[in-house]
Design a protein around this motif. Sequence first.
Motif, PDB file in Angstrom:
ATOM      1  N   ARG A  89       0.825  -1.209   0.000  1.00 31.49           N
ATOM      2  CA  ARG A  89       0.000   0.000   0.000  1.00 31.49           C
ATOM      3  C   ARG A  89       0.861   1.263   0.000  1.00 31.49           C
ATOM      4  O   ARG A  89       2.014   1.249   0.443  1.00 31.49           O
ATOM      5  N   ALA A  90       0.313   2.333  -0.488  1.00 33.02           N
ATOM      6  CA  ALA A  90       1.054   3.582  -0.693  1.00 33.02           C
ATOM      7  C   ALA A  90       1.530   4.225   0.608  1.00 33.02           C
ATOM      8  O   ALA A  90       2.489   4.992   0.615  1.00 33.02           O
ATOM      9  N   ARG A  91       0.883   3.948   1.717  1.00 38.48           N
ATOM     10  CA  ARG A  91       1.245   4.505   3.025  1.00 38.48           C
ATOM     11  C   ARG A  91       1.141   6.028   3.077  1.00 38.48           C
ATOM     12  O   ARG A  91       1.810   6.684   3.858  1.00 38.48           O
ATOM     13  N   MET A  92       0.274   6.577   2.270  1.00 41.07           N
ATOM     14  CA  MET A  92       0.087   8.027   2.253  1.00 41.07           C
ATOM     15  C   MET A  92      -0.927   8.483   3.291  1.00 41.07           C
ATOM     16  O   MET A  92      -0.902   9.634   3.712  1.00 41.07           O
ATOM     17  N   ILE A  93      -1.794   7.595   3.714  1.00 37.83           N
ATOM     18  CA  ILE A  93      -2.839   7.947   4.675  1.00 37.83           C
ATOM     19  C   ILE A  93      -2.238   8.468   5.986  1.00 37.83           C
ATOM     20  O   ILE A  93      -2.804   9.339   6.639  1.00 37.83           O
ATOM     21  N   GLU A  94      -1.065   7.947   6.337  1.00 37.20           N
ATOM     22  CA  GLU A  94      -0.438   8.315   7.601  1.00 37.20           C
ATOM     23  C   GLU A  94      -0.140   9.804   7.727  1.00 37.20           C
ATOM     24  O   GLU A  94      -0.064  10.339   8.818  1.00 37.20           O
ATOM     25  N   GLY A  95       0.015  10.496   6.597  1.00 37.05           N
ATOM     26  CA  GLY A  95       0.317  11.922   6.625  1.00 37.05           C
ATOM     27  C   GLY A  95      -0.904  12.815   6.546  1.00 37.05           C
ATOM     28  O   GLY A  95      -0.773  14.045   6.546  1.00 37.05           O
ATOM     29  N   GLU A  96      -2.074  12.225   6.507  1.00 38.55           N
ATOM     30  CA  GLU A  96      -3.296  13.019   6.369  1.00 38.55           C
ATOM     31  C   GLU A  96      -3.668  13.714   7.682  1.00 38.55           C
ATOM     32  O   GLU A  96      -3.564  13.109   8.754  1.00 38.55           O
ATOM     33  N   TRP A 128     -10.074  13.231   3.871  1.00 36.32           N
ATOM     34  CA  TRP A 128      -9.135  12.298   3.253  1.00 36.32           C
ATOM     35  C   TRP A 128      -9.742  11.678   1.998  1.00 36.32           C
ATOM     36  O   TRP A 128      -9.064  11.504   0.983  1.00 36.32           O
ATOM     37  N   GLN A 129     -11.028  11.356   2.040  1.00 33.11           N
ATOM     38  CA  GLN A 129     -11.685  10.757   0.875  1.00 33.11           C
ATOM     39  C   GLN A 129     -11.668  11.688  -0.342  1.00 33.11           C
ATOM     40  O   GLN A 129     -11.796  11.220  -1.470  1.00 33.11           O
ATOM     41  N   GLN A 130     -11.511  12.976  -0.112  1.00 31.94           N
ATOM     42  CA  GLN A 130     -11.462  13.953  -1.207  1.00 31.94           C
ATOM     43  C   GLN A 130     -10.026  14.345  -1.569  1.00 31.94           C
ATOM     44  O   GLN A 130      -9.820  15.203  -2.423  1.00 31.94           O
ATOM     45  N   SER A 131      -9.041  13.708  -0.925  1.00 31.38           N
ATOM     46  CA  SER A 131      -7.642  14.125  -1.078  1.00 31.38           C
ATOM     47  C   SER A 131      -6.927  13.424  -2.232  1.00 31.38           C
ATOM     48  O   SER A 131      -7.374  12.401  -2.746  1.00 31.38           O
ATOM     49  N   LYS A 132      -5.779  13.974  -2.592  1.00 25.85           N
ATOM     50  CA  LYS A 132      -4.902  13.367  -3.604  1.00 25.85           C
ATOM     51  C   LYS A 132      -4.353  12.038  -3.106  1.00 25.85           C
ATOM     52  O   LYS A 132      -4.171  11.107  -3.894  1.00 25.85           O
ATOM     53  N   SER A 133      -4.073  11.928  -1.810  1.00 22.13           N
ATOM     54  CA  SER A 133      -3.516  10.672  -1.304  1.00 22.13           C
ATOM     55  C   SER A 133      -4.547   9.546  -1.384  1.00 22.13           C
ATOM     56  O   SER A 133      -4.200   8.398  -1.662  1.00 22.13           O
ATOM     57  N   TYR A 134      -5.825   9.847  -1.179  1.00 19.87           N
ATOM     58  CA  TYR A 134      -6.881   8.847  -1.339  1.00 19.87           C
ATOM     59  C   TYR A 134      -6.954   8.413  -2.807  1.00 19.87           C
ATOM     60  O   TYR A 134      -7.020   7.226  -3.117  1.00 19.87           O
ATOM     61  N   GLU A 135      -6.914   9.398  -3.679  1.00 24.00           N
ATOM     62  CA  GLU A 135      -6.937   9.117  -5.118  1.00 24.00           C
ATOM     63  C   GLU A 135      -5.758   8.229  -5.511  1.00 24.00           C
ATOM     64  O   GLU A 135      -5.914   7.261  -6.257  1.00 24.00           O
ATOM     65  N   GLN A 136      -4.583   8.539  -4.981  1.00 23.71           N
ATOM     66  CA  GLN A 136      -3.379   7.756  -5.276  1.00 23.71           C
ATOM     67  C   GLN A 136      -3.498   6.337  -4.711  1.00 23.71           C
ATOM     68  O   GLN A 136      -3.170   5.363  -5.378  1.00 23.71           O
ATOM     69  N   ALA A 137      -4.005   6.214  -3.492  1.00 25.47           N
ATOM     70  CA  ALA A 137      -4.121   4.905  -2.850  1.00 25.47           C
ATOM     71  C   ALA A 137      -5.117   4.008  -3.570  1.00 25.47           C
ATOM     72  O   ALA A 137      -5.001   2.779  -3.513  1.00 25.47           O
ATOM     73  N   HIS A 138      -6.082   4.600  -4.242  1.00 29.24           N
ATOM     74  CA  HIS A 138      -7.130   3.828  -4.907  1.00 29.24           C
ATOM     75  C   HIS A 138      -7.076   3.947  -6.430  1.00 29.24           C
ATOM     76  O   HIS A 138      -8.057   3.661  -7.114  1.00 29.24           O
ATOM     77  N   LYS A 139      -5.928   4.339  -6.976  1.00 29.76           N
ATOM     78  CA  LYS A 139      -5.842   4.616  -8.415  1.00 29.76           C
ATOM     79  C   LYS A 139      -6.077   3.395  -9.293  1.00 29.76           C
ATOM     80  O   LYS A 139      -6.507   3.528 -10.431  1.00 29.76           O
ATOM     81  N   LYS A 140      -5.831   2.185  -8.785  1.00 28.73           N
ATOM     82  CA  LYS A 140      -6.037   0.983  -9.595  1.00 28.73           C
ATOM     83  C   LYS A 140      -7.459   0.444  -9.506  1.00 28.73           C
ATOM     84  O   LYS A 140      -7.831  -0.446 -10.262  1.00 28.73           O
ATOM     85  N   ARG A 141      -8.244   0.979  -8.567  1.00 28.50           N
ATOM     86  CA  ARG A 141      -9.623   0.507  -8.383  1.00 28.50           C
ATOM     87  C   ARG A 141     -10.399   0.657  -9.687  1.00 28.50           C
ATOM     88  O   ARG A 141     -10.355   1.688 -10.340  1.00 28.50           O
ATOM     89  N   GLY A 142     -11.087  -0.422 -10.052  1.00 27.43           N
ATOM     90  CA  GLY A 142     -11.898  -0.394 -11.259  1.00 27.43           C
ATOM     91  C   GLY A 142     -11.134  -0.645 -12.547  1.00 27.43           C
ATOM     92  O   GLY A 142     -11.714  -0.665 -13.622  1.00 27.43           O
ATOM     93  N   THR A 143      -9.802  -0.830 -12.448  1.00 22.67           N
ATOM     94  CA  THR A 143      -8.984  -1.133 -13.630  1.00 22.67           C
ATOM     95  C   THR A 143      -8.609  -2.613 -13.611  1.00 22.67           C
ATOM     96  O   THR A 143      -8.793  -3.304 -12.606  1.00 22.67           O
ATOM     97  N   SER A 144      -8.031  -3.080 -14.699  1.00 22.08           N
ATOM     98  CA  SER A 144      -7.623  -4.489 -14.764  1.00 22.08           C
ATOM     99  C   SER A 144      -6.540  -4.814 -13.741  1.00 22.08           C
ATOM    100  O   SER A 144      -6.366  -5.972 -13.372  1.00 22.08           O
TER     101      SER A 144
END
Length: 167
Positions: A89-96, A128-144
């Motif tokens: 995991r990206a571990r970006m949530i820790e800085g939020e 956090w759900q509206q943040s860039k780090s959330y977007e980054q952590a979930h960027k593969k969601r819905g992709t192959s």
Amino acid sequence: MNFYVTFGTADYLAKTASENQNEKMLLMQNEDKAILLHESDAPSLFKEPKKYEVLDGVGDFQNGSYAVLNNIPVSDEGKPLFEQRFKERARMIEGEPGFVAIRVLRPVNDDTYVILTLWKDESSFKNWQQSKSYEQAHKKRGTSEGVDQKPIFPRPSYVTTYYAVTE
């Protein structure tokens, strides 16, 4: 490290927590029920706990005021892939702002993993759900490439939220 969860009335669970003040516990509730969270290397103090192994954890969960539990059923065949995804995991949530703790919990007696995040308050989680780090952590969601597209989930996941019980 083990992580235990038990359910009951807020009064009963508060009594259990007060009788075990040297333990790492957090009492929380929502409109439906109360839960008591307990982290320990020792066996559970609860009569009927849900037992988990902590795969990953950051922060002191006892300082949380708002908890989000992502409950994710995973097939036996899918467990290695699912766990690998969280090891990477990206571990970006820790800085939020407002982030308090995270626990990635492997179930001992069933198939439902729990991704527990704790926050200072509900607005910190929503920010956090509206943040860039959330977007980054979930960027593969819905992709192959996303784990959500793999046939490893026997049923839909669900989210539960709780607030810390204040005396």
